[in-house]
Design a protein around this motif. Structure first.
Motif, PDB file in Angstrom:
ATOM      1  N   ALA A  57     116.318 -20.644  46.207  1.00 54.21           N
ATOM      2  CA  ALA A  57     115.531 -20.931  45.809  1.00 54.21           C
ATOM      3  C   ALA A  57     114.668 -19.892  47.258  1.00 54.21           C
ATOM      4  CB  ALA A  57     114.631 -21.656  45.639  1.00 54.21           C
ATOM      5  N   LYS A  58     114.993 -20.014  48.775  1.00 54.07           N
ATOM      6  CA  LYS A  58     114.919 -19.574  49.717  1.00 54.07           C
ATOM      7  C   LYS A  58     114.943 -17.765  49.950  1.00 54.07           C
ATOM      8  CE  LYS A  58     113.671 -22.811  52.703  1.00 54.07           C
ATOM      9  NZ  LYS A  58     114.445 -23.813  53.528  1.00 54.07           N
ATOM     10  N   VAL A  59     115.932 -18.102  49.447  1.00 59.36           N
ATOM     11  CA  VAL A  59     117.106 -16.726  49.468  1.00 59.36           C
ATOM     12  C   VAL A  59     117.038 -15.161  48.272  1.00 59.36           C
ATOM     13  CG1 VAL A  59     119.334 -15.016  50.027  1.00 59.36           C
ATOM     14  CG2 VAL A  59     118.586 -17.581  51.184  1.00 59.36           C
ATOM     15  N   ASP A  60     116.871 -16.475  47.088  1.00 60.57           N
ATOM     16  CA  ASP A  60     116.565 -15.671  45.936  1.00 60.57           C
ATOM     17  C   ASP A  60     115.726 -15.650  45.528  1.00 60.57           C
ATOM     18  OD1 ASP A  60     116.777 -14.809  43.495  1.00 60.57           O
ATOM     19  OD2 ASP A  60     118.081 -16.083  42.771  1.00 60.57           O
ATOM     20  N   ASN A  61     114.103 -14.971  45.384  1.00 65.11           N
ATOM     21  CA  ASN A  61     112.373 -15.632  45.796  1.00 65.11           C
ATOM     22  C   ASN A  61     112.035 -14.665  44.462  1.00 65.11           C
ATOM     23  OD1 ASN A  61     112.454 -13.189  46.958  1.00 65.11           O
ATOM     24  ND2 ASN A  61     110.616 -13.693  47.979  1.00 65.11           N
ATOM     25  N   GLN A  62     113.295 -13.891  44.184  1.00 64.22           N
ATOM     26  CA  GLN A  62     112.840 -12.557  43.061  1.00 64.22           C
ATOM     27  C   GLN A  62     112.239 -12.013  42.860  1.00 64.22           C
ATOM     28  OE1 GLN A  62     113.478 -14.302  39.108  1.00 64.22           O
ATOM     29  NE2 GLN A  62     114.948 -15.486  40.653  1.00 64.22           N
ATOM     30  N   SER A  63     112.456 -11.459  43.969  1.00 68.03           N
ATOM     31  CA  SER A  63     111.451 -10.111  44.248  1.00 68.03           C
ATOM     32  C   SER A  63     112.736  -8.875  44.548  1.00 68.03           C
ATOM     33  CB  SER A  63     110.935 -10.003  45.317  1.00 68.03           C
ATOM     34  OG  SER A  63     110.570  -9.801  46.337  1.00 68.03           O
ATOM     35  N   PHE A  64     112.762  -8.512  43.850  1.00 66.37           N
ATOM     36  CA  PHE A  64     113.938  -7.353  43.838  1.00 66.37           C
ATOM     37  C   PHE A  64     112.988  -6.341  45.526  1.00 66.37           C
ATOM     38  CE2 PHE A  64     114.450  -2.611  42.620  1.00 66.37           C
ATOM     39  CZ  PHE A  64     115.490  -2.519  42.552  1.00 66.37           C
ATOM     40  N   GLN A  65     112.372  -6.142  45.435  1.00 65.09           N
ATOM     41  CA  GLN A  65     111.633  -5.441  46.861  1.00 65.09           C
ATOM     42  C   GLN A  65     112.327  -5.657  48.189  1.00 65.09           C
ATOM     43  OE1 GLN A  65     107.564  -5.559  45.151  1.00 65.09           O
ATOM     44  NE2 GLN A  65     107.219  -3.333  47.090  1.00 65.09           N
ATOM     45  N   ARG A  66     112.317  -7.635  47.480  1.00 70.37           N
ATOM     46  CA  ARG A  66     112.988  -8.148  48.963  1.00 70.37           C
ATOM     47  C   ARG A  66     114.935  -7.687  49.561  1.00 70.37           C
ATOM     48  NH1 ARG A  66     112.900 -14.860  51.135  1.00 70.37           N
ATOM     49  NH2 ARG A  66     111.028 -14.264  51.352  1.00 70.37           N
ATOM     50  N   TYR A  67     115.409  -8.312  48.279  1.00 71.22           N
ATOM     51  CA  TYR A  67     116.938  -7.552  47.531  1.00 71.22           C
ATOM     52  C   TYR A  67     117.216  -6.335  48.116  1.00 71.22           C
ATOM     53  CZ  TYR A  67     116.115 -11.119  44.276  1.00 71.22           C
ATOM     54  OH  TYR A  67     116.072 -12.724  43.886  1.00 71.22           O
ATOM     55  N   LEU A  68     115.709  -5.408  47.996  1.00 65.37           N
ATOM     56  CA  LEU A  68     116.825  -3.885  48.284  1.00 65.37           C
ATOM     57  C   LEU A  68     116.055  -3.363  49.726  1.00 65.37           C
ATOM     58  CD1 LEU A  68     117.644  -1.697  45.968  1.00 65.37           C
ATOM     59  CD2 LEU A  68     114.935  -0.940  46.571  1.00 65.37           C
ATOM     60  N   PHE A  69     115.186  -3.986  50.427  1.00 60.70           N
ATOM     61  CA  PHE A  69     114.859  -4.115  51.816  1.00 60.70           C
ATOM     62  C   PHE A  69     116.438  -5.479  52.747  1.00 60.70           C
ATOM     63  CE2 PHE A  69     113.537  -5.242  55.560  1.00 60.70           C
ATOM     64  CZ  PHE A  69     112.786  -3.540  55.952  1.00 60.70           C
ATOM     65  N   ALA A  70     116.895  -5.639  51.818  1.00 57.84           N
ATOM     66  CA  ALA A  70     117.676  -6.456  52.721  1.00 57.84           C
ATOM     67  C   ALA A  70     119.187  -5.450  52.490  1.00 57.84           C
ATOM     68  CB  ALA A  70     118.596  -8.569  52.332  1.00 57.84           C
ATOM     69  N   LEU A  71     119.679  -5.161  50.914  1.00 52.86           N
ATOM     70  CA  LEU A  71     120.338  -4.270  51.082  1.00 52.86           C
ATOM     71  C   LEU A  71     120.563  -2.654  51.882  1.00 52.86           C
ATOM     72  CD1 LEU A  71     122.897  -4.512  48.663  1.00 52.86           C
ATOM     73  CD2 LEU A  71     121.561  -2.994  47.869  1.00 52.86           C
ATOM     74  N   ILE A  81     108.131  -4.184  39.335  1.00 51.91           N
ATOM     75  CA  ILE A  81     109.545  -4.742  39.276  1.00 51.91           C
ATOM     76  C   ILE A  81     110.752  -5.683  38.654  1.00 51.91           C
ATOM     77  CG2 ILE A  81     110.855  -1.393  40.101  1.00 51.91           C
ATOM     78  CD1 ILE A  81     110.484  -3.689  42.653  1.00 51.91           C
ATOM     79  N   ASN A  82     109.627  -6.678  39.284  1.00 53.89           N
ATOM     80  CA  ASN A  82     110.147  -8.269  39.436  1.00 53.89           C
ATOM     81  C   ASN A  82     109.541  -8.820  38.246  1.00 53.89           C
ATOM     82  OD1 ASN A  82     110.473  -7.487  42.218  1.00 53.89           O
ATOM     83  ND2 ASN A  82     109.097  -8.782  43.150  1.00 53.89           N
ATOM     84  N   GLY A  83     109.176  -7.873  36.993  1.00 54.72           N
ATOM     85  CA  GLY A  83     108.509  -9.060  35.977  1.00 54.72           C
ATOM     86  C   GLY A  83     107.665  -9.280  35.738  1.00 54.72           C
ATOM     87  N   SER A  84     106.780 -10.163  35.391  1.00 57.01           N
ATOM     88  CA  SER A  84     105.371 -10.220  35.110  1.00 57.01           C
ATOM     89  C   SER A  84     105.401 -11.385  35.922  1.00 57.01           C
ATOM     90  CB  SER A  84     104.317 -10.609  33.846  1.00 57.01           C
ATOM     91  OG  SER A  84     105.841 -11.015  33.302  1.00 57.01           O
ATOM     92  N   ALA A  85     104.329 -11.756  36.338  1.00 58.45           N
ATOM     93  CA  ALA A  85     104.232 -13.121  37.184  1.00 58.45           C
ATOM     94  C   ALA A  85     104.486 -14.451  36.236  1.00 58.45           C
ATOM     95  CB  ALA A  85     102.736 -13.276  37.946  1.00 58.45           C
ATOM     96  N   ARG A  86     104.246 -14.141  34.930  1.00 57.27           N
ATOM     97  CA  ARG A  86     104.334 -15.438  34.713  1.00 57.27           C
ATOM     98  C   ARG A  86     106.090 -15.214  34.187  1.00 57.27           C
ATOM     99  NH1 ARG A  86     104.066 -15.271  28.791  1.00 57.27           N
ATOM    100  NH2 ARG A  86     103.940 -12.944  29.176  1.00 57.27           N
ATOM    101  N   MET A  87     106.072 -14.437  34.159  1.00 56.37           N
ATOM    102  CA  MET A  87     108.258 -14.907  34.193  1.00 56.37           C
ATOM    103  C   MET A  87     108.863 -15.416  35.268  1.00 56.37           C
ATOM    104  SD  MET A  87     110.315 -13.122  31.496  1.00 56.37           S
ATOM    105  CE  MET A  87     111.449 -13.098  32.466  1.00 56.37           C
ATOM    106  N   LYS A  88     108.474 -15.251  36.288  1.00 57.78           N
ATOM    107  CA  LYS A  88     108.746 -15.856  37.503  1.00 57.78           C
ATOM    108  C   LYS A  88     108.821 -16.944  37.594  1.00 57.78           C
ATOM    109  CE  LYS A  88     108.576 -13.433  41.309  1.00 57.78           C
ATOM    110  NZ  LYS A  88     107.722 -12.795  42.546  1.00 57.78           N
ATOM    111  N   ALA A  89     107.218 -17.472  37.709  1.00 61.71           N
ATOM    112  CA  ALA A  89     106.637 -18.698  37.223  1.00 61.71           C
ATOM    113  C   ALA A  89     108.035 -19.432  36.665  1.00 61.71           C
ATOM    114  CB  ALA A  89     105.085 -18.893  37.325  1.00 61.71           C
ATOM    115  N   GLN A  90     108.368 -18.885  35.195  1.00 55.16           N
ATOM    116  CA  GLN A  90     109.052 -19.832  34.861  1.00 55.16           C
ATOM    117  C   GLN A  90     110.619 -20.164  35.080  1.00 55.16           C
ATOM    118  OE1 GLN A  90     108.993 -17.947  30.995  1.00 55.16           O
ATOM    119  NE2 GLN A  90     106.971 -18.975  29.520  1.00 55.16           N
ATOM    120  N   ILE A  91     110.767 -18.637  35.274  1.00 53.46           N
ATOM    121  CA  ILE A  91     111.879 -18.545  36.367  1.00 53.46           C
ATOM    122  C   ILE A  91     112.352 -19.682  37.090  1.00 53.46           C
ATOM    123  CG2 ILE A  91     113.450 -17.640  37.413  1.00 53.46           C
ATOM    124  CD1 ILE A  91     113.374 -15.276  35.960  1.00 53.46           C
TER     125      ILE A  91
END
Lengths: 932, 141
Positions: A558-572, B102-112
């Motif tokens: 959860a810490k590494v993979d926080n669902q933020s594409f921007q963060r992945y891209l920045f790291a890459l 680009i990360n999808g909606s906030a709702r989706m993220k909360a679900q995941i």
């Protein structure tokens, strides 16, 4: 070949029960037994050679580049183990026929059992370390399946999981050890590894290799402190326990120690680790066996203890000790397998294995009781039974030790203590179960089991007696054969007689016997004392640790993979930056020696335009349409730059692609918000800008360094052979369709796949249709201006003519399939823009873009394959010159057919993408207007 | 001239990467396009610059390096296909997720996030164990 059959037969045997179970249970058992019986026969056919000390081998190449080879190797040690695996395996098959109830799936059980047999045989017969490791892992997996056979029981699932985790982790260490061993020796071949013992022992990696290999062996053989999985694996059906946990799988670790003995043993480190672990296991197992009320639990801990004894013997570093170890492997397999089977019979007939309820069974099943008592006596080391002989040898060897210096007396003392435990738990097995009053609270009256269920036990007990009474006639040859393979030298002299006179080992045996019986008689006090310890359940602790570990892994993720594409891209990007920048630090001069071109006014103008366009794209990126227009400026300047630097093909391509891209992005913009709101914090803007600037600086520097360095490339080859080899004078086009034609074929395939993927993504896509533009203005009423429609219609034939011209001349002058295709596509798109999809669709209904792509790729491929007809490699091109009346000399080349394929694919893909996206704008809009 | 070209490549890279790091899909696509211009020009220039040369054999002018040109030509076309693919993905994402972030909606993220939390793992495991035990009970009469 005959040797490979030893492994192929059980492999086929895996399938036999799945097929045979429909013919009834007994037939299924017989059919399953056929493969191991045949394998056993083959084994005995090979006996004469092995008895002469030969090493038989059967090899086949597998993956030579990895040092992996199929190598079945049979020597004395492997022969002994194969005998145990096949012999006891056959007995277990017979026993399981009567043990399993009607509800259990016999096919599944036998199939797993055969898989396990295959894995074990693979381990003992492998002559290649990697191959050995593969089978080693297979034993872990198949034993997991067997332990969890009753998967509806939670303890079975837990036990199986624990066994797999521990032995699997050990397997990984073993792999690491083997890989290092292979590096040191330079080969994974067992013969070479065993021959290079001195090299290995003197190598700097020796401690690491030893520890990795030992971890693999200790986890498998349930050595302290990894012993706890074995008692929990007792949730398996009893035939599995008899097979895996007495005779075979737990012996795999011991086998590994014995197998690697010539390569790894003989050092101080080996002695310290192996003997101390063995001693600890011997004592811990013996002690805990005393307190187990579960019959199988007692046997499990006694197995742990005996495995410790064998490990200790292998660690004692004398040749006689190694012989004693081999001897005890044989003896333990026979008496422990029979004891497990007896325990299974008792469980089967009484419905419980708890010794607090099982009492006085002697009266109900005298035959079974007699067999079990003999086997238990062998376990205790009573004279005239096989256990006595190897235990005497063990005691004798402990007395010879001087490795602990002044404390050497500790070894025999502790060994005697272990003997006391062994006698005590054996006594408990006999007395508590078969005597000691009446059974308590059984729901049925116990009786003798079916006749055939006892036969395996009888055979094994008879072997215990035979070996115990007539050792030199029965076991001596086998022992010499196997020990010879372990030691890899001449055997020392030893004497397998029953009576050695009054000596110290005998005294130790007597002390163990008397001490054990005394200990057992005081058991009530002992149990009371033991119950005052805090209860410790390895399984619960293990589960808790696993849960904790899992939770930790989840939180880490959860810490590494926080669902933020921007963060992945920045790291890459940061990583890419690091890797690109590091070599630049070593570059002495950024500028190379090449002469620079002078600057001229037009280029400067172009540069200024490009710079303004790029920066403007960024600045207005929230006003998306403006940003897009600025982007197109950049694209145009880039295409001009291509033209400036003598690449007319590229300039034309870039120009056409630019048009298509901008139209595509405008179409997309129709469905996306027209503006984005500033949602980046200032600090993030600065961070991103910083990264981007550093990145751009580095890329620019690399580019500059490349451009200014003298270059010796392979290009002159293409220029020299373009005309003579490819028949065209435009070197760029000849490279595309001829020299690197295979690349181009791949590229148009990718293009086609991308277009088809887009087509698929657009299907049933429900898009939000804006009723007005970003400023709130409604769309123009006149959607297709008449002027544009008229003009574009008359332009179409002209544009098509141009594209045909560009296509035809491409081989010799700038042009070709790619450019012609793009020009055609642009001309068609102009029609779509001017007239709308609704007008164009009925007129083009026979033109299917998907088919066009398919034809394009097909034509190009067929052109390539046509060269096979002339016995040439794929995509060899052919050309010739013809004299046509009026036209004159005319070149005809197969490359033009290839280029036609390229052309069709490009046109099809581009139009498939744009026409389908464009269609989206019209499908729903009339409805919306109707709503209004 | 070389300085100018290198600077252009660097500038386009900078702008492209900055846009690539934005949070909405459209600027990301624009950034990707800009970056692909930069990459194409970079590859093209890696063979050196040849103003007033030619790649047509038998012509009078000296020859330019044809190899980077051939490589870049296909790269341009493929680059277009990839841009188109990303654009359509962006459209699809907006249609399915209801947002052009680009990360999808906030709702989706909360679900995941919820699905991945340790508690969720535990409960799901327990429930499966429970049903399995029940099934076993049903199987044994």
């Amino acid at each position: 070949m005959l040797l490979s059959a030893l492994l192929i037969l059980p492999l086929l045997g895996v399938l036999v029960p799945l097929w045979a179970h429909q013919y009834g249970r007994t037939r299924c058992a017989w059919a399953t037994a056929a493969a191991p019986a045949l394998a056993l026969l083959i084994l005995f056919l090979n006996l004469p050679g092995i008895a002469d000390g030969q090493v038989l081998a059967s090899r086949a190449t597998w993956i030579p580049a990895l040092g992996l080879e199929w190598h079945v190797r049979l020597d004395g040690l492997a022969w002994l183990f194969a005998l145990l695996i096949l012999g006891i395996g056959l007995l277990v098959i017979l026993y399981a026929r009567y043990y399993l109830s009607e509800k259990d799936s016999m096919a599944r059980f036998y199939s797993y059992l055969m898989l396990f047999m295959l894995a074990m045989l693979g381990v003992v017969l492998s002559g290649n370390l990697i191959q050995l490791w593969m089978f080693w892992e297979l034993t872990s997996i198949s034993s997991f399946l067997l332990i969890s056979f009753w998967w509806h029981k939670s303890e079975a699932r837990r036990g199986a999981r624990m066994a797999l985790t521990i032995t699997g982790a050990g397997g990984l260490f073993l792999l690491a050890g083997f890989l290092m061993l292979g590096q040191v020796v330079g080969s994974y071949d067992l013969d070479q590894v065993l021959a290079q013992g001195d090299l290995i022992r003197e190598h700097a990696w020796y401690p690491a290799i030893l520890i990795c290999v030992l971890l693999g062996a200790f986890t498998k053989s349930a050595q302290f402190p990894f012993h706890f999985w074995l008692p929990h694996a007792m949730a398996a059906p009893t035939p599995v326990s008899a097979y895996l946990h007495s005779a075979t799988m737990v012996k795999a670790g011991i086998f590994l120690l014995a197998r690697m003995y010539p390569a790894l043993a003989g050092t101080e480190l080996w002695f310290v680790i192996v003997s101390s672990v063995g001693m600890a296991t011997l004592l811990v197992g013996g002690y805990f066996a005393l307190y187990k009320h579960d019959l199988k639990g007692l046997l499990a801990y006694s197995t742990v203890s005996h495995l410790g004894l064998i490990t200790l013997l292998l660690g004692l570093d004398t040749q006689l000790a190694a012989i004693a170890a081999v001897f005890h492997i044989i003896n333990h397999a026979t008496f422990k397998a029979s004891l497990f089977m007896a325990a299974g019979i008792i469980d089967h007939e009484c419905g419980t294995r708890d010794m607090r309820y099982l009492n006085g069974l002697w009266r109900y099943m005298p035959h079974t009781a007699a067999l079990a008592m003999v086997a238990a006596a062998a376990m205790a080391g009573v004279p005239l039974l096989n256990g006595f002989l190897s235990k005497e040898m063990f005691f004798a060897e402990t007395l010879q030790q001087e490795l602990l210096g002044g404390l050497s007396w500790l070894i025999p003392a502790l060994a005697t203590l272990a003997g006391v435990f062994s006698v005590a738990y054996s006594a408990r097995f006999i007395h508590d179960v078969f005597f000691n009053g009446e059974p308590i609270g059984l729901d049925r009256t116990p009786h003798e089991p079916p006749r055939y269920m006892k036969i395996p036990v009888e055979i094994l007990v008879a072997l215990c007696l035979l070996v115990g009474i007539l050792p030199s006639f029965t076991v001596d040859g086998l022992l010499r054969m196997a020990s010879g393979a372990v030691l890899a030298t001449e055997l020392p002299t030893y004497n397998l007689s029953i009576w050695h006179g009054f000596n110290f080992p005998l005294l130790m045996s007597v002390i163990a016997l008397i001490g054990g019986i005394t200990l057992y008689s005081q058991r009530k006090r002992l149990f009371l004392f033991h119950s005052r310890f805090e209860r410790f359940d390895a399984s619960e602790t293990f589960e808790r640790q696993m849960q904790k570990f899992l939770a930790w892994a989840v939180s880490l993720q959860a810490k590494v993979d926080n669902q933020s594409f921007q963060r992945y891209l920045f790291a890459l990007l940061s990583l890419a930056l690091l890797m690109a920048a590091t070599p630049l630090l070593d570059l002495y001069h950024l500028e190379g020696g090449r002469e620079l071109h002078p600057l001229d006014g037009v280029s400067l103008m172009g540069f200024v335009l490009l710079a303004v366009g790029s920066v403007a794209t960024v600045i207005w990126h929230q006003q998306r349409l403006v940003s897009l227009l600025m982007l197109s400026v950049v694209g145009l300047v880039v295409s001009v730059a291509f033209a400036r630097f003598s690449a007319p093909d590229l300039a034309l391509t870039q120009l056409a692609v630019e048009v298509v891209t901008v139209i595509l992005l405008m179409l997309a913009l129709f469905f996306l918000p027209q503006k984005s709101h500033p949602d980046s914090s200032p600090s993030r803007l600065v961070r991103d800008l910083g990264l981007a600037a550093v990145f751009g600086g580095i890329i620019g520097s690399i580019s500059y360094a490349l451009m200014t360095r003298p270059l010796d490339s392979i290009s002159h080859f293409f220029l020299e052979n373009s005309k003579s080899g490819g028949g065209g004078t435009n070197a760029v086009n000849v490279i595309l369709v001829d020299f690197r034609g295979f690349d181009t074929l791949g590229e148009i395939t990718v293009l086609g796949i991308a277009a088809l993927g887009i087509y698929k993504l657009l299907l049933r896509l429900r898009l939000y249709m804006p009723a007005s533009d970003g400023e709130g203005r409604a769309w123009a009423v006149e959607r297709h201006p008449r002027m544009l429609a008229t003009l574009s219609q008359s332009l179409l034939p002209l544009a098509l003519l141009v594209s045909v011209y560009i296509f035809l001349r491409g081989h010799n002058l700038p042009g070709g399939g790619f450019i012609a295709g793009l020009v055609t596509a642009v001309a068609m798109i102009l029609q779509y823009v001017a007239h709308g999809v609704d007008w164009l669709q009925p007129r083009l209904q026979h033109l299917k873009y998907q088919r066009m792509i398919a034809w394009g790729v097909l034509i190009s491929t067929m052109t390539g394959m046509a060269s096979w007809l002339f016995d040439r490699p794929f995509l060899t091109s052919w050309f010739d010159y013809l004299h046509w009346p009026l036209v004159g000399k005319f070149e005809i080349a197969s490359a033009i057919a290839f280029d036609l394929g390229v052309y069709l694919t490009v046109v099809g893909a581009t139009l498939l993408i744009l026409a389908n996206l464009g269609k989206m704008t019209t499908v729903a809009r009339p409805q919306r207007q109707a709503e209004e | 001239m070389e300085v100018l070209v290198a600077f252009s490549i660097g500038l386009m890279t900078t702008c492209g990467i900055f846009l690539l790091l934005r949070s909405r899909t459209f600027p990301v696509v624009v950034g990707l396009t800009l970056l692909s211009y930069a990459v194409n020009l970079f590859l093209f220039a890696s063979g050196g610059l040849y103003p007033d040369h030619t790649t047509v054999v038998d012509a009078s002018a000296p020859y330019a390096d044809p190899l980077p040109q051939a490589l870049v030509l296909t790269a341009i076309v493929i680059g277009f296909a990839m841009t188109a693919f990303v654009v359509i993905l962006a459209l699809r994402a907006r249609a399915d997720l209801g947002s052009d972030h680009i990360n999808g909606s906030a709702r989706m993220k909360a679900q995941i996030r919820k699905r991945r939390s340790p508690q969720a793992l535990k409960t799901s495991k327990k429930s499966t164990q429970h049903t399995k035990a029940q099934k076993a009970k049903e199987n044994t009469p």
